[in-house]
Design a protein around this motif. Structure first.
Motif, mmCIF file in Angstrom:
data_model
loop_
_atom_site.group_PDB
_atom_site.id
_atom_site.type_symbol
_atom_site.label_atom_id
_atom_site.label_comp_id
_atom_site.label_asym_id
_atom_site.label_seq_id
_atom_site.Cartn_x
_atom_site.Cartn_y
_atom_site.Cartn_z
ATOM 1 N N GLU A 1 3.173 38.315 67.650
ATOM 2 C CA GLU A 1 2.256 37.544 68.503
ATOM 3 C C GLU A 1 1.053 36.355 67.183
ATOM 4 O O GLU A 1 0.517 37.137 66.241
ATOM 5 C CB GLU A 1 1.251 38.199 69.262
ATOM 6 N N VAL B 1 -2.574 37.712 67.436
ATOM 7 C CA VAL B 1 -3.388 38.919 66.847
ATOM 8 C C VAL B 1 -3.343 38.417 64.812
ATOM 9 O O VAL B 1 -3.647 38.767 64.222
ATOM 10 C CB VAL B 1 -1.696 39.977 66.753
ATOM 11 N N ALA C 1 -6.148 36.708 64.378
ATOM 12 C CA ALA C 1 -7.179 37.148 63.906
ATOM 13 C C ALA C 1 -7.161 38.093 62.968
ATOM 14 O O ALA C 1 -8.024 38.278 62.213
ATOM 15 C CB ALA C 1 -7.467 38.613 65.253
ATOM 16 N N LEU C 2 -6.122 38.890 62.674
ATOM 17 C CA LEU C 2 -6.231 39.832 61.632
ATOM 18 C C LEU C 2 -6.863 39.035 59.937
ATOM 19 O O LEU C 2 -7.536 39.367 59.296
ATOM 20 C CB LEU C 2 -4.739 39.971 61.654
ATOM 21 N N ASP D 1 3.880 44.620 62.775
ATOM 22 C CA ASP D 1 3.698 45.012 64.419
ATOM 23 C C ASP D 1 4.865 46.141 64.855
ATOM 24 O O ASP D 1 6.157 45.908 64.468
ATOM 25 C CB ASP D 1 3.620 43.855 65.310
ATOM 26 N N PHE D 2 4.665 47.320 65.375
ATOM 27 C CA PHE D 2 5.911 48.297 65.817
ATOM 28 C C PHE D 2 6.948 47.055 66.453
ATOM 29 O O PHE D 2 8.144 47.155 66.218
ATOM 30 C CB PHE D 2 5.169 49.400 66.382
ATOM 31 N N MET D 3 6.243 46.583 68.040
ATOM 32 C CA MET D 3 7.545 45.957 68.523
ATOM 33 C C MET D 3 8.040 44.240 68.610
ATOM 34 O O MET D 3 6.596 43.396 68.574
ATOM 35 C CB MET D 3 6.929 46.095 69.925
ATOM 36 N N GLY E 1 1.266 49.573 69.483
ATOM 37 C CA GLY E 1 -0.219 49.281 70.763
ATOM 38 C C GLY E 1 -0.039 50.832 71.820
ATOM 39 O O GLY E 1 0.412 51.658 70.915
ATOM 40 N N TYR E 2 -0.710 50.037 72.850
ATOM 41 C CA TYR E 2 -0.961 51.620 73.423
ATOM 42 C C TYR E 2 0.408 52.495 73.338
ATOM 43 O O TYR E 2 0.193 53.752 73.365
ATOM 44 C CB TYR E 2 -0.931 51.263 74.982
ATOM 45 N N ALA E 3 1.435 52.040 74.531
ATOM 46 C CA ALA E 3 2.677 52.641 74.599
ATOM 47 C C ALA E 3 3.438 53.052 73.760
ATOM 48 O O ALA E 3 4.599 54.110 73.851
ATOM 49 C CB ALA E 3 3.201 51.834 76.029
ATOM 50 N N ASP E 4 3.672 52.728 72.367
ATOM 51 C CA ASP E 4 4.226 53.747 71.773
ATOM 52 C C ASP E 4 3.741 54.022 70.991
ATOM 53 O O ASP E 4 4.668 54.015 69.560
ATOM 54 C CB ASP E 4 5.305 52.121 71.240
ATOM 55 N N LYS F 1 -3.894 49.547 68.164
ATOM 56 C CA LYS F 1 -4.101 48.063 69.215
ATOM 57 C C LYS F 1 -4.831 48.789 70.160
ATOM 58 O O LYS F 1 -4.584 49.528 70.904
ATOM 59 C CB LYS F 1 -3.374 46.848 69.856
ATOM 60 N N PRO F 2 -6.638 48.374 70.297
ATOM 61 C CA PRO F 2 -7.117 47.205 69.398
ATOM 62 C C PRO F 2 -8.078 47.965 68.101
ATOM 63 O O PRO F 2 -8.234 48.808 68.599
ATOM 64 C CB PRO F 2 -8.350 47.202 70.706
ATOM 65 N N TRP F 3 -7.608 47.507 67.241
ATOM 66 C CA TRP F 3 -7.928 48.472 66.103
ATOM 67 C C TRP F 3 -9.701 47.549 65.187
ATOM 68 O O TRP F 3 -10.257 46.814 65.783
ATOM 69 C CB TRP F 3 -7.467 47.524 65.324
ATOM 70 N N ASN G 1 -12.343 46.558 62.584
ATOM 71 C CA ASN G 1 -12.507 45.623 61.284
ATOM 72 C C ASN G 1 -12.517 46.194 60.464
ATOM 73 O O ASN G 1 -11.871 46.564 59.133
ATOM 74 C CB ASN G 1 -12.806 44.418 61.467
#
Lengths: 251, 159
Positions: free
Chosen positions: B15, B18, B21-22, B58-60, B87-90, B109-111, B113
């Motif tokens: 993404e 992301v 932003a990072l 990122d994981f996914m 993320g939330y689901a993993d 996520k959301p992380w 800073n």
């Protein structure tokens, strides 16, 4: 609602929460970056004197700010799309038929299933030219959602789902094929029966194929299946065309 | 040993938003060089060419999941501190994978800073220590070789 339905809904919700977290994470971080950047600029301006080095610094901060704002717009668009997809797939429109673009409905469904599919399943869209279809949009989408979820669950590890659409003999056809495990020939006649499942309770699906068939047949359509064990299954949904002279709305 | 300001951070997420932003945050608040990739395969190629201090993945991701990617990074750059973004689901899968792959940290996520900054700073220090240790071990090794040479010459001379 059965345990199976609930399990599937939970899975979808978890996926959706995950998908929302990505843009949300970006927006949250960006807000922090904006605050910090503005504070830096205020600091630079505080003494009323700005030297060349500070001007350069402010320039680079302005660059950061505009990048971050641009990304926020992208993130907000993603969230808006996800919310629109949820509305398209769970809309309380049970009593009203409308003229809709089936492709948009399928795309909405795919967006909601993105988390489920993303890492292991390639989705190939072979969309043909389809005129608007007069149908119950929410329910029809639920059928696509169901077939796509089934397809994804039939695939162990990596695989492919192909979505083919075309017009034939006054009908709109949507074919969803997977490269999954396939269905045994002695089961295939029963897959539309109430409560029939080849899966454990954990991988329960949305509506069950029986209700999918009811939804499609109630609209004058049909749902058929072809399957080869070890190669995969293909479900074809056909819905009658006609009754849509005006421009189609969103499914 | 890498000077802190020369440390390089590699960010990998499919993404773009992301990554931006990072990167924006790290460039604003840290002296490190930030390199970003949306493709884990491209990122691996870049790892071959340049030293890396901290990797956040990122994981996914569609091409290759984050844990597999970070394992590949470990083979190429053992000194790099590896961090997984989840993320939330993993979360459950991610934690299991972290234990298996011996990752330094995971960031949800959301992380936050502030937290990110601390993790990255510690990660850079860790990579520097790793390199220093590696350098000292090599020195020790060559000192040992030297000693060995002297010993052999002595034996030869005395015989």
């Amino acid at each position: 609602m059965s345990d199976q339905d609930r399990g599937s809904l939970q899975q979808l919700m978890a996926g959706l929460a995950h998908e929302l977290n990505t843009p949300l994470g970006a927006i949250q971080s960006n807000r922090d970056v904006l605050n910090r950047a503005v504070a830096r600029i205020s600091d630079i301006l505080a003494d009323g004197v700005v030297d060349d080095e500070e001007i350069e610094h402010v320039r680079s901060l302005a660059q950061t700010i505009s990048e971050v704002i641009e990304i926020d717009q992208v993130a907000v668009d993603v969230i808006a799309q996800l919310v629109a997809s949820v509305r398209n797939c769970w809309r309380p429109d049970e009593h009203e038929k409308r003229c809709v673009d089936l492709h948009r409905g399928i795309d909405s469904t795919l967006l909601l299933l993105r988390h489920e599919l993303k890492n292991r399943i390639k989705v190939e869209k072979e969309y043909g030219k389809l005129p608007p279809v007069f149908c119950y949009p929410g329910q029809t989408n639920q059928v696509f959602m169901n077939l796509l979820l089934n397809a994804s669950q039939a695939i162990e590890g990596e695989g492919k789902i192909t979505i083919r659409t075309y017009e034939k003999d006054g009908h709109a056809a949507v074919e969803i094929s997977d490269t999954g495990s396939g269905i045994e020939s002695d089961s295939i006649d029963r897959i539309f029966d109430s409560g029939f499942t080849t899966k454990g309770t954990r991988s329960g699906m949305g509506l069950g194929l029986r209700i999918c068939r009811e939804i499609i047949e109630r609209q004058g359509g049909a749902i058929e299946v072809e399957s080869t064990v070890g190669k995969g299954s293909s479900f074809r949904v056909t819905l009658p065309l006609g009754g849509c002279e005006e421009v189609a709305g969103d499914l | 040993m890498t000077e802190e300001s020369e440390a390089r951070i590699l960010l990998v997420d499919d993404e773009e938003m992301v990554l931006t932003a990072l990167r924006s945050f790290l460039q604003l608040e840290t002296p490190y060089e930030v390199v970003t990739h949306t493709s884990p395969l491209d990122a691996l190629e870049s790892v071959n060419g340049q030293p890396i201090d901290v990797v956040i993945a990122d994981f996914m991701m569609p091409e290759m999941d984050g844990v597999t990617f970070l394992k590949e990074v470990r083979d190429r750059r053992p000194e790099a501190t590896r961090i997984l973004l989840t993320g939330y689901a993993d979360k459950e899968n991610a934690i299991r994978a972290i234990n298996e792959a011996g990752l330094y940290y995971y960031l949800e996520k959301p992380w936050d800073n502030e937290k990110l900054q601390v993790i990255v700073r510690n990660g850079v220090e860790r990579a520097a220590l790793f390199r220093e240790l590696d350098a000292r071990a090599s020195e020790l090794e060559s000192a040992h070789d030297d000693l060995d040479g002297i010993r052999k010459r002595l034996i030869k001379a005395l015989l």
